[in-house]
Write a protein that holds these residues in place. Structure first.
Motif, PDB file in Angstrom:
ATOM      1  N   GLU A   1      11.371  13.784   1.902  1.00 26.30           N
ATOM      2  CA  GLU A   1      10.055  13.057   2.248  1.00 26.30           C
ATOM      3  C   GLU A   1      10.070  11.380   1.989  1.00 26.30           C
ATOM      4  N   ARG A   2      10.717  11.044   0.982  1.00 30.39           N
ATOM      5  CA  ARG A   2      11.129   9.727   0.960  1.00 30.39           C
ATOM      6  C   ARG A   2      11.917   9.076   2.192  1.00 30.39           C
TER       7      ARG A   2
ATOM      8  N   VAL B   1       3.459   6.192   8.802  1.00 24.11           N
ATOM      9  CA  VAL B   1       3.462   5.737   7.527  1.00 24.11           C
ATOM     10  C   VAL B   1       4.807   6.707   6.952  1.00 24.11           C
ATOM     11  N   GLY B   2       5.188   8.030   7.548  1.00 27.12           N
ATOM     12  CA  GLY B   2       6.064   8.611   6.980  1.00 27.12           C
ATOM     13  C   GLY B   2       5.470   9.941   6.383  1.00 27.12           C
ATOM     14  N   LEU B   3       4.492  10.394   6.572  1.00 29.81           N
ATOM     15  CA  LEU B   3       3.832  11.595   5.876  1.00 29.81           C
ATOM     16  C   LEU B   3       3.662  12.692   6.999  1.00 29.81           C
ATOM     17  N   LEU B   4       4.379  12.922   8.057  1.00 25.20           N
ATOM     18  CA  LEU B   4       4.301  13.978   9.138  1.00 25.20           C
ATOM     19  C   LEU B   4       4.215  15.212   8.230  1.00 25.20           C
ATOM     20  N   GLY B   5       3.071  16.106   8.611  1.00 27.60           N
ATOM     21  CA  GLY B   5       3.082  17.505   7.957  1.00 27.60           C
ATOM     22  C   GLY B   5       1.938  17.215   7.067  1.00 27.60           C
ATOM     23  N   ARG B   6       1.458  16.131   6.600  1.00 29.42           N
ATOM     24  CA  ARG B   6       0.353  15.867   5.480  1.00 29.42           C
ATOM     25  C   ARG B   6      -0.633  15.517   6.015  1.00 29.42           C
TER      26      ARG B   6
ATOM     27  N   PHE C   1       0.794  -1.278   0.257  1.00 33.64           N
ATOM     28  CA  PHE C   1       0.067  -0.042   0.022  1.00 33.64           C
ATOM     29  C   PHE C   1       0.766   1.364   0.048  1.00 33.64           C
ATOM     30  N   SER C   2       0.353   2.365  -0.622  1.00 32.07           N
ATOM     31  CA  SER C   2       1.089   3.733  -0.617  1.00 32.07           C
ATOM     32  C   SER C   2       0.820   4.124   0.783  1.00 32.07           C
ATOM     33  N   ALA C   3       1.725   4.974   1.235  1.00 34.67           N
ATOM     34  CA  ALA C   3       1.599   5.712   2.367  1.00 34.67           C
ATOM     35  C   ALA C   3       0.429   6.388   2.940  1.00 34.67           C
ATOM     36  N   LEU C   4      -0.175   7.191   1.840  1.00 35.14           N
ATOM     37  CA  LEU C   4      -1.589   7.865   2.013  1.00 35.14           C
ATOM     38  C   LEU C   4      -2.824   6.918   2.322  1.00 35.14           C
TER      39      LEU C   4
ATOM     40  N   LEU D   1       5.511   7.843  -4.720  1.00 32.11           N
ATOM     41  CA  LEU D   1       6.887   7.853  -4.061  1.00 32.11           C
ATOM     42  C   LEU D   1       7.692   9.021  -5.184  1.00 32.11           C
ATOM     43  N   ALA D   2       7.375   8.895  -6.516  1.00 38.50           N
ATOM     44  CA  ALA D   2       7.765   9.775  -7.610  1.00 38.50           C
ATOM     45  C   ALA D   2       7.413  11.209  -7.230  1.00 38.50           C
TER      46      ALA D   2
END
Length: 563
Positions: A295-296, A520-525, A150-153, A288-289
């Motif tokens: 962010e990655r 999931v590594g999306l801090l700030g989103r 799964f993607s992070a979002l 990712l792109a």
């Protein structure tokens, strides 16, 4: 030095109610608008509540401060004691290396990533919610979904929506236990009512999850297994909350839902798994792109070498499930065997809160029983979890040094959560014992029988702001009780509605959004995630409002348990 709360100390009831709302507005504004840290927002709200109690309600300053201390201690024990021991139990499974085996167990059920997502986010997430709560299921299952493609979002959205129906009974039913302690309604009774409301969500959530995982195609191809899982979970939640054990409800429901899916998959095979996996990978690659190098780098580091599910022996599967089977066994003994339950309860220590007990009077002049603190040093679910953790550590052969290292690491990780929960409970006790909550409840009760249709909204708001159904019940359960008594509605129904409404507010709480984004590594989103889950939260809230409102009328009153 005694004190008797007044319903309308400032004259007009509406004016007194508006002033009484100031502490709640403080926590809403500081958290939701100013985006303060939760512990600072909680401490500030406590200070405002004490000032309102002293200057508007004329409560003696010493009694106001002592009320806060009793609430704060209750927040530490048993509430955070349960959370601490539950998370510690999970950490021991990670340190032992057995958690990777557990992840592989789900792949044995199906190689379809959409089904794995439903089972991990809903069933296993429900089990984690039962044991720990407070964001742990979101953090753990979010990373697991990323590990299967799964993607992070998308992973964050799926786990947030999944973390709904089990929340009311989370952390060994601590939201319901808290409501019972504050309202003096037996928590088993509140739990039974909740168990006749949240199964509606449990029935719907798996269907929503397969849609979130793969859109219309996922819903069209997987609705049979999603329906079976949701119905099994809902029935088990209903039965356990009503007749078995409120504390064990989510554990039983999660395992029954998982078992139903496993059995169903023996006779039914889904289509489109390979296409769905390709779509998920394409979605992940596109995400990712679009990310910067920084962010990655924030994305979680996943294990490249995953365990082959076919390599799992029966013994390894049993050992992977052992901690959760043990918890069920321990709680079955301590909660379902009357002699054991009675003996454990006999060890409770009743502490008449120094300086407070006997000095808070009810309207009839008798002393309030709310100033007696029950120290459940042995009968607390947290102690049962601690015993389970020790047994698991021994069976898994985790060194004592590693156990103590995890104890310290967990304390450090939870330090601000501990302060937040203690401050919110301190706020609740000051508002309740000073009379502010009663004033607000009396004012709201002016809406009459129609209030039943809106009562879940309070729980939704409370959880959305504080990130905790426990905290929402600490803030509003007494208010719901007061409003119900004045409006002629069953108070247990509205206290339960506060709990049920809170479960759909958790997915939009800043605290939970931050936990999901961090995991999931999306801090700030967080705002991106919020936009994806907001309408699901509102839709479920509307369904609950209609259900509770009709349960307060002859139309659906037959649904409610009889005590």
């Amino acid at each position: 030095m005694t004190y008797t709360p007044q319903i309308s100390p400032l004259g007009p009831l509406w004016l007194s109610a508006i002033v009484a709302l100031l502490p709640l507005l403080t926590i809403f504004i500081t958290l939701g608008w100013l985006r303060w840290k939760a512990h600072w927002a909680g401490l500030t709200a406590v200070a405002v509540a004490i000032l309102v109690a002293i200057f508007a309600w004329q409560m003696p300053p010493v009694l106001a401060l002592l009320s806060a201390t009793q609430g704060g201690v209750f927040g530490l024990f048993p509430i955070m004691w349960i959370v601490f021991t539950a998370i510690l139990l999970y950490q021991i499974t990670v340190v032992s290396g057995r958690f990777e085996d557990l992840r592989a167990v789900f792949a044995l059920v199906s190689d379809d990533p959409r089904i794995q997502a439903m089972l991990i986010a809903f069933c296993f997430g429900g089990l984690l919610e039962a044991l720990a709560g407070f964001g742990a299921p979101v953090a753990i299952t979010g990373v697991m979904l990323m590990a299967i493609g799964f993607s992070a979002l998308r992973a964050a959205v799926v786990v947030l929506v999944a973390n709904t129906a089990p929340v009311a009974f989370g952390a060994i039913a601590i939201p319901i236990i808290t409501a019972g302690n504050l309202t003096k309604i037996p928590y088993q009774q509140i739990g039974a009512y909740v168990g006749h409301q949240t199964p509606l969500l449990a029935f719907l959530v798996p269907l929503i999850l397969v849609f979130l995982a793969d859109g219309k195609r996922g819903f069209r191809q997987l609705w049979p297994v999603a329906l079976v899982t949701g119905v099994a979970f809902a029935i088990a939640q209903w039965v356990s909350a009503t007749w078995l054990s409120v504390e064990l409800t989510d554990i039983i429901a999660s395992l029954v839902g998982l078992a139903a899916a496993v059995v169903f998959m023996r006779f039914w095979k889904p289509e489109g798994g390979a296409d769905a996996l390709a779509s998920l990978h394409a979605d992940r690659d596109a995400e990712l792109a679009s990310m910067s190098e920084k962010e990655r780098a924030a994305l979680p580091k996943l294990h490249d070498e995953q365990i082959d599910p076919k390599s799992l022996t029966g013994g390894r599967i049993f050992m992977a499930l052992f901690p959760y089977l043990l918890v069920i066994a321990v709680f079955s003994v301590t909660k379902l065997i009357p002699s054991v339950s009675a003996w454990l309860a006999s060890t409770d220590i009743k502490i008449h809160w120094p300086g407070l007990d006997g000095n808070i009077l009810k309207a009839d002049g008798t002393a309030s029983a709310s100033t007696i603190y029950n120290f459940q040093w042995l009968s607390s679910p947290g102690t049962s979890l601690l015993i389970s953790m020790v047994i698991v550590a021994i069976v898994y052969r985790v060194a004592a040094g590693d156990v103590f290292k995890e104890i310290w690491a967990t304390l450090v990780k939870l330090r601000f959560s501990i302060l937040t929960v203690a401050s919110v409970l301190a706020l609740a006790y000051v508002m309740n014992l000073s009379g502010q909550t009663i004033t607000i409840g009396t004012w709201i009760a002016g809406t009459g029988a129609a209030f039943a249709f809106f009562s879940p909204v309070l729980g939704w708001i409370g959880t959305a702001v504080t990130g905790s159904d426990t905290s929402a019940n600490a803030l509003f359960s007494t208010l719901q009780q007061t409003a119900a008594n004045h409006a002629g509605i069953d108070p247990t129904l509205l206290v339960a509605a506060n709990t049920s409404g809170g479960v759909v507010g958790k997915m939009i709480s800043p605290q939970n959004l931050t936990i999901a984004a961090t995991a999931v590594g999306l801090l700030g989103r967080e705002s991106d995630i919020l936009r994806k889950v907001l309408w699901w939260s509102i839709g479920m809230l509307v369904a609950l409002c209609l259900l509770v409102g009709l349960q307060s009328t002859p139309v659906l009153s037959w649904m409610l348990p009889v005590f």
